[in-house]
Design an enzyme around this catalytic site. Structure first.
Site, PDB file in Angstrom:
ATOM      1  N   ILE A 109     -38.547  51.611 -36.820  1.00 55.79           N
ATOM      2  CA  ILE A 109     -37.345  51.704 -35.986  1.00 55.79           C
ATOM      3  C   ILE A 109     -36.154  51.240 -36.811  1.00 55.79           C
ATOM      4  O   ILE A 109     -36.224  50.219 -37.499  1.00 55.79           O
ATOM      5  CB  ILE A 109     -37.482  50.866 -34.694  1.00 55.79           C
ATOM      6  N   ILE A 140     -39.153  47.666 -39.731  1.00 57.13           N
ATOM      7  CA  ILE A 140     -37.713  47.808 -39.523  1.00 57.13           C
ATOM      8  C   ILE A 140     -37.105  48.648 -40.645  1.00 57.13           C
ATOM      9  O   ILE A 140     -37.266  48.335 -41.818  1.00 57.13           O
ATOM     10  CB  ILE A 140     -37.030  46.431 -39.464  1.00 57.13           C
ATOM     11  N   LYS A 141     -36.382  49.694 -40.249  1.00 60.76           N
ATOM     12  CA  LYS A 141     -35.740  50.575 -41.234  1.00 60.76           C
ATOM     13  C   LYS A 141     -34.345  50.039 -41.577  1.00 60.76           C
ATOM     14  O   LYS A 141     -33.531  49.785 -40.681  1.00 60.76           O
ATOM     15  CB  LYS A 141     -35.607  52.003 -40.683  1.00 60.76           C
ATOM     16  N   ILE A 142     -34.118  49.893 -42.880  1.00 63.41           N
ATOM     17  CA  ILE A 142     -32.827  49.428 -43.383  1.00 63.41           C
ATOM     18  C   ILE A 142     -32.348  50.413 -44.448  1.00 63.41           C
ATOM     19  O   ILE A 142     -33.092  50.711 -45.383  1.00 63.41           O
ATOM     20  CB  ILE A 142     -32.950  48.012 -43.992  1.00 63.41           C
TER      21      ILE A 142
END
Length: 381
Positions: A109, A140-142
């Protein structure tokens, strides 16, 4: 029973994830079925996917009405919807996570794309997302921007799984790999366990070819092109993304041979796998599985939209090709500098990163607008 070529891909050390997530998939049982029949081992999502999932879909109305009763602002209603979907998907993939010892079974996400250039905001949102979703197998998408990479380092040091997204250039991949390593080193220096942290580096493909092919087509349409120049231009068309990815894989192999990585591996660290993203073929003249077939190999992930999953299950030609024709890949990238071709690959990559962020910001803002409209429609009179 028809052959499912995706299951064959797993034998070469590559995991297939799906680039799609909707509540319909979860509640219908289709997502669980995809794991069982298609061998899907994870999910990637982004604001564009959630916009399609939520906008105009009545399946979310009851939860939106609940948010209205609780007097939540629109953004918090949005989060309640997607966090719930992510949690349920994580639970469905939990057996995959456990069976693979934390290698697969992740649901990605993305932090809000509007903060892609704000390091501290990215760190804070990544921590909050991870805590509020409350699942070990969330990732977690960064974005791999200059502001995003320091955030990657800190978030990894915090013990949070990270998908570094929007990587186009080989240099951007290398930087993301070292951000992961630095984060692990920081955590290890504090005496904390690093064996349960996972990361992927999402390296985009089809958008590169679409950009470069458009430039080539414009040169050909402009006329005054010699036969030699035309041949050189056509030789490059549709081949840059895969060549670029194969070079990135060579850099990955170099990095895991470094002393710094080996010291972390000795403490149980997992490699940061290259994940091939943007893998649906945009040009109908190309094979619909070209971004799968040409990049199968160990320690990689390929995330596919549903249509490409079905195409691959049906007619992928499976073999270990990520290290085939590597010399040709280096030559092709060097040939872009040829005056007859004259494509500035660095400029292309900068454009793609800027466009990539915008392609996530636009649907995110559009979703907020459509959700605001729906909130007004569902509010009691």
């Amino acid at each position: 029973m028809p052959t499912n070529h995706i299951l064959e891909i797993a034998e070469y050390g590559q995991s297939i994830w799906m680039d799609n997530l909707t509540r319909d998939l979860i509640e219908s049982g289709e997502l669980k079925k995809m794991i069982e029949t298609r061998g899907i081992k994870g999910i990637t999502s982004n604001p564009a996917i959630f916009e399609k999932a939520i906008a105009g879909n009545k399946i979310y109305d009851a939860d939106i009405e609940k948010g209205i009763r609780e007097k939540l602002p629109t953004y918090k209603i949005y989060e309640s919807l997607i966090f719930d979907d992510i949690r349920h998907a994580c639970d469905i993939f939990r057996p995959v996570y456990e069976a693979s010892n934390g290698l697969d079974g992740y649901i990605s996400i993305e932090v809000p794309p509007t903060i892609a250039h704000d390091t501290e905001a990215t760190i804070n949102e990544a921590r909050r997302y991870y805590q509020e979703i409350g699942r070990e197998n969330v990732m977690i998408k960064i974005p791999g921007t200059s502001a995003g990479l320091p955030a990657v380092e800190q978030v990894i040091a915090d013990g949070i799984n990270v998908n570094v997204t929007l990587l186009f250039s080989v240099d951007s991949y290398i930087n993301s790999a070292w951000a992961y390593i630095k984060g692990l080193e920081k955590r290890a220096a504090e005496g904390k366990d690093i064996s349960k942290i996972a990361s992927v580096a999402s390296f985009f493909l089809s958008r590169i070819d679409s950009n470069i092919d458009s430039r080539i087509d414009n040169k050909l349409k402009a006329g005054a092109v010699s036969i030699t120049q035309e041949a050189k231009l056509r030789e490059v068309k549709g081949k840059v993304a895969i060549a670029n990815a194969k070079i990135a894989y060579q850099k990955y192999k170099e990095i895991i041979q470094s002393d710094r990585w080996k010291a972390l591996a000795a403490k149980g660290a997992k490699v940061q796998r290259l994940l091939w993203a943007s893998t649906s073929t945009k040009d109908p003249d190309y094979s619909d599985v070209m971004y799968v077939d040409e990049l199968i190999g160990p320690d990689t992930v390929n995330t596919l939209p549903p249509s490409t999953i079905e195409a691959c299950a049906d007619h992928c030609h499976v073999d270990n090709r990520v290290e085939s024709k590597v010399d040709e890949a280096y030559t092709l990238m060097e040939n872009l500098k040829d005056p007859d071709i004259d494509i500035d690959i660095d400029r292309v990559m900068e454009e793609l990163l800027s466009e990539g962020i915008e392609k996530f910001v636009q649907p995110f803002q559009s979703l907020m607008d459509s959700l605001e409209t729906k909130v007004k429609q569902l509010e009691p009179v």
